[in-house]
Design an enzyme around this catalytic site. Structure first.
Site, PDB file in Angstrom:
ATOM      1  CE  LYS A 167      -2.723   3.144   0.463  1.00  0.00           C
ATOM      2  NZ  LYS A 167      -4.130   3.575  -0.254  1.00  0.00           N
ATOM      3  CB  CYS A 181      -3.128   9.225   0.494  1.00  0.00           C
ATOM      4  SG  CYS A 181      -4.981   8.777   1.108  1.00  0.00           S
TER       5      CYS A 181
HETATM    6  N1  SAJ Z   1      -1.298  15.249  -8.806  1.00  0.00           N
HETATM    7  C1  SAJ Z   1      -0.758  15.898  -9.651  1.00  0.00           C
HETATM    8  N2  SAJ Z   1      -0.203  15.314 -10.897  1.00  0.00           N
HETATM    9  C2  SAJ Z   1      -0.657  14.328 -11.338  1.00  0.00           C
HETATM   10  C3  SAJ Z   1      -1.478  13.433 -10.503  1.00  0.00           C
HETATM   11  C4  SAJ Z   1      -1.844  13.862  -9.417  1.00  0.00           C
HETATM   12  O1  SAJ Z   1       0.043  16.822  -9.532  1.00  0.00           O
HETATM   13  O2  SAJ Z   1      -0.313  13.840 -12.463  1.00  0.00           O
HETATM   14  C5  SAJ Z   1      -1.701  15.569  -7.496  1.00  0.00           C
HETATM   15  C6  SAJ Z   1      -3.117  15.988  -7.199  1.00  0.00           C
HETATM   16  O3  SAJ Z   1      -3.684  17.261  -7.778  1.00  0.00           O
HETATM   17  C7  SAJ Z   1      -3.593  15.765  -5.748  1.00  0.00           C
HETATM   18  C8  SAJ Z   1      -2.255  14.807  -5.443  1.00  0.00           C
HETATM   19  O4  SAJ Z   1      -1.486  14.813  -6.599  1.00  0.00           O
HETATM   20  O5  SAJ Z   1      -2.924  17.087  -5.117  1.00  0.00           O
HETATM   21  C9  SAJ Z   1      -2.879  13.409  -5.188  1.00  0.00           C
HETATM   22  O6  SAJ Z   1      -3.835  12.990  -6.131  1.00  0.00           O
HETATM   23  P1  SAJ Z   1      -4.299  11.681  -6.834  1.00  0.00           P
HETATM   24  O7  SAJ Z   1      -5.349  11.851  -7.559  1.00  0.00           O
HETATM   25  O8  SAJ Z   1      -3.081  11.379  -7.312  1.00  0.00           O
HETATM   26  O9  SAJ Z   1      -4.162  10.630  -5.528  1.00  0.00           O
HETATM   27  P2  SAJ Z   1      -5.368  10.639  -4.117  1.00  0.00           P
HETATM   28  O10 SAJ Z   1      -4.319  11.324  -2.824  1.00  0.00           O
HETATM   29  O11 SAJ Z   1      -6.707  11.140  -4.457  1.00  0.00           O
HETATM   30  O12 SAJ Z   1      -5.387   9.106  -3.914  1.00  0.00           O
HETATM   31  C10 SAJ Z   1      -4.307   8.437  -3.886  1.00  0.00           C
HETATM   32  C11 SAJ Z   1      -4.803   7.043  -4.851  1.00  0.00           C
HETATM   33  N3  SAJ Z   1      -3.307   6.391  -4.904  1.00  0.00           N
HETATM   34  C12 SAJ Z   1      -2.943   5.860  -6.128  1.00  0.00           C
HETATM   35  O13 SAJ Z   1      -3.244   6.226  -7.185  1.00  0.00           O
HETATM   36  C13 SAJ Z   1      -1.542   5.296  -6.213  1.00  0.00           C
HETATM   37  C14 SAJ Z   1      -5.643   6.093  -4.355  1.00  0.00           C
HETATM   38  O14 SAJ Z   1      -5.896   5.135  -4.993  1.00  0.00           O
HETATM   39  C15 SAJ Z   1      -5.293   5.887  -3.050  1.00  0.00           C
HETATM   40  O15 SAJ Z   1      -6.465   5.043  -2.349  1.00  0.00           O
HETATM   41  C16 SAJ Z   1      -5.530   6.871  -2.039  1.00  0.00           C
HETATM   42  O16 SAJ Z   1      -4.295   7.911  -2.486  1.00  0.00           O
HETATM   43  C17 SAJ Z   1      -5.113   6.427  -0.832  1.00  0.00           C
HETATM   44  O17 SAJ Z   1      -6.115   6.527   0.232  1.00  0.00           O
HETATM   45  O18 SAJ Z   1      -4.216   6.070  -0.254  1.00  0.00           O
END
Ligand code: SAJ
Length: 407
Positions: free
Chosen positions: A209, A263
């Site tokens: 995880k 996360c």
């Molecule tokens: N972000 C970027 N560029 C990208 C992708 C995301 O800057 O290309 C930023 C987003 O704007 C945000 C942050 O990253 O600020 C995180 O967003 P996210 O959509 O990547 O992830 P979370 O935090 O909403 O959810 C993550 C997910 N983990 C993965 O994709 C590996 C989700 O599946 C998990 O269940 C969740 O963390 C968790 O609860 O751990």
């Protein structure tokens, strides 16, 4: 069907408890907050997530989901409480397992032979063993002897914004302290999970995880670092990434104003904390992502002359959600206000500013912001901002952290 006691009714515990209830299991949801308990018992929700309100209402109306501030006897206990971190002196972060410990100890009066205890909270390696230790210590204190307890770690992986879909359709990992525990956990999740369920030991599940979120963090850091390099070399990072991504084995993510949420910005630290000397890349990625908001603030300050009015488009931690917690956009807007700039915030998903901006910024509509701002900083790629053109921003300075504005 076995009954459940789910401890922690937040973003993970509430959907999980509710879905089990709608599948016919008797579920007691436990939360330390009396107001959360009251809200859920009345069939309402205290967090925002598409369709969660419908699921919770159905679960409560079925009579299978009840919430309480106190646990009770059940066949299976699921711990879904927060695992935050605290900053340490050297700038690293150390996990705070006090909520997990309290939850584990709180079920000691209620567990019985053969019960399964599942840790769902994202946790450092070894936490499931600690849960067993804390529960056993609490049992000794009560003078109780309970044999045959089973322990497993079954981390959630659902994406905020599409949790209900992913709850059902994501593959799952069940890591047991014993194979029997992993198998029993698999049988439980198979009642609603339509994807594959993989069995392993608890430590591997814990690290899997953390690895998933650390992987994403490192990849976003790569994109964010590219954006800094491109700013320095006057190259359009969006064009650069889209061209590089034409290579069949290159898939660069998107830069942004920083990494928010509860996360991805947290979990890599649990690995760094456990193996600091070996986690150099993970730590650097965290530092790159954490430094990005400061870079954006510096860009805006450089663009903003005297009497500048800065429109911050978006405050949420990511696109199309209303969650402002741990949001780099809020951090940036607050720093701009600290610098004495007039800040107009546009966040179509909320009706009030977060505490960090109250009295220091104005929450306005997009049209109002565009009419009044001299500098526009696009912070969140909400659908509501799609279609913004350079023409509409004529005469204003633009800092587009998401590469969204088209010519
Ligand atoms: N972000 C970027 N560029 C990208 C992708 C995301 O800057 O290309 C930023 C987003 O704007 C945000 C942050 O990253 O600020 C995180 O967003 P996210 O959509 O990547 O992830 P979370 O935090 O909403 O959810 C993550 C997910 N983990 C993965 O994709 C590996 C989700 O599946 C998990 O269940 C969740 O963390 C968790 O609860 O751990």
């Amino acid at each position: 069907m076995s009954s459940l006691c789910v401890l922690g009714l937040g973003y993970i515990g509430l959907p999980t408890a509710s879905i089990f209830a709608t599948k016919g299991r008797r579920v007691l949801g436990v939360d330390v907050s009396a107001s959360v308990v009251e809200t859920i018992n009345s069939g309402r929700i205290h967090i925002q997530e598409p369709d969660l309100d419908v699921l919770v209402r159905a679960a409560v109306q079925s009579g299978n989901l009840k919430a309480s501030t106190k646990p009770a006897a059940a066949d299976i206990f699921i711990l879904a409480v927060p695992t935050p971190f605290v900053a340490s002196a050297d700038g690293a972060r150390v996990p705070n397992l006090s909520f997990v410990e309290a939850a584990a100890r709180s079920i000691a009066p209620f567990v019985a032979t053969g019960n399964l205890i599942i840790l769902e909270s994202t946790s450092p390696v070894g936490t499931t063993e600690k849960v067993k230790g804390w529960l056993e210590a609490a049992l000794v204190k009560l003078g109780r002897k309970v044999d045959g307890l089973l322990f497993a770690h079954c981390p959630e992986r659902i994406l905020p914004g599409q949790m209900l879909k992913e709850l059902v359709s994501n593959d799952r990992i069940c890591g047991g302290l014993t194979p029997a525990a992993a198998e029993k956990a698999r049988d439980l999740y198979a009642t609603f999970c339509t994807a594959q369920i993989f069995l392993t030991d608890a430590r591997t599940a814990e690290l899997a995880k953390l690895t998933e979120n650390a992987y994403r963090d490192v990849n976003i850091a790569f994109a964010n670092e590219l954006s800094l390099i491109c700013d320095k070399l006057s190259i359009d990072v969006w064009e650069l990434i889209s061209l590089a991504n034409r290579h069949p084995r290159v898939k660069i993510l998107q830069p942004g104003p920083g990494v928010g949420g509860h996360c991805i910005a947290v979990d890599p630290w649990f690995i760094v904390d456990a193996a600091p000397a070996e986690s150099r890349l993970l730590r650097t990625a965290r530092e790159v992502n954490d430094s990005k908001p400061h870079h954006v603030v510096a860009q805006v300050r450089a663009a903003a002359g005297k009497d500048a009015v800065v429109a911050c488009l978006g405050l949420a931690f990511k696109a199309n959600v209303d969650d402002l917690r741990e949001s780099p956009a809020v951090e940036i807007a607050a720093h701009l206000a600290d610098a004495g700039l007039k800040v107009l915030a546009v966040e179509p998903h909320v009706t009030a500013l977060p505490k960090a901006l109250q009295g220091r910024a104005e929450l306005v509509s997009l049209a109002d912001a565009l009419a009044r701002a001299t500098v526009v900083v696009l912070l969140v790629d909400h659908r509501a901002f799609a279609g913004l053109t350079l023409e509409q921003l004529k005469g204003k300075k633009l800092i587009d952290t998401r590469g969204m504005v088209r010519s």
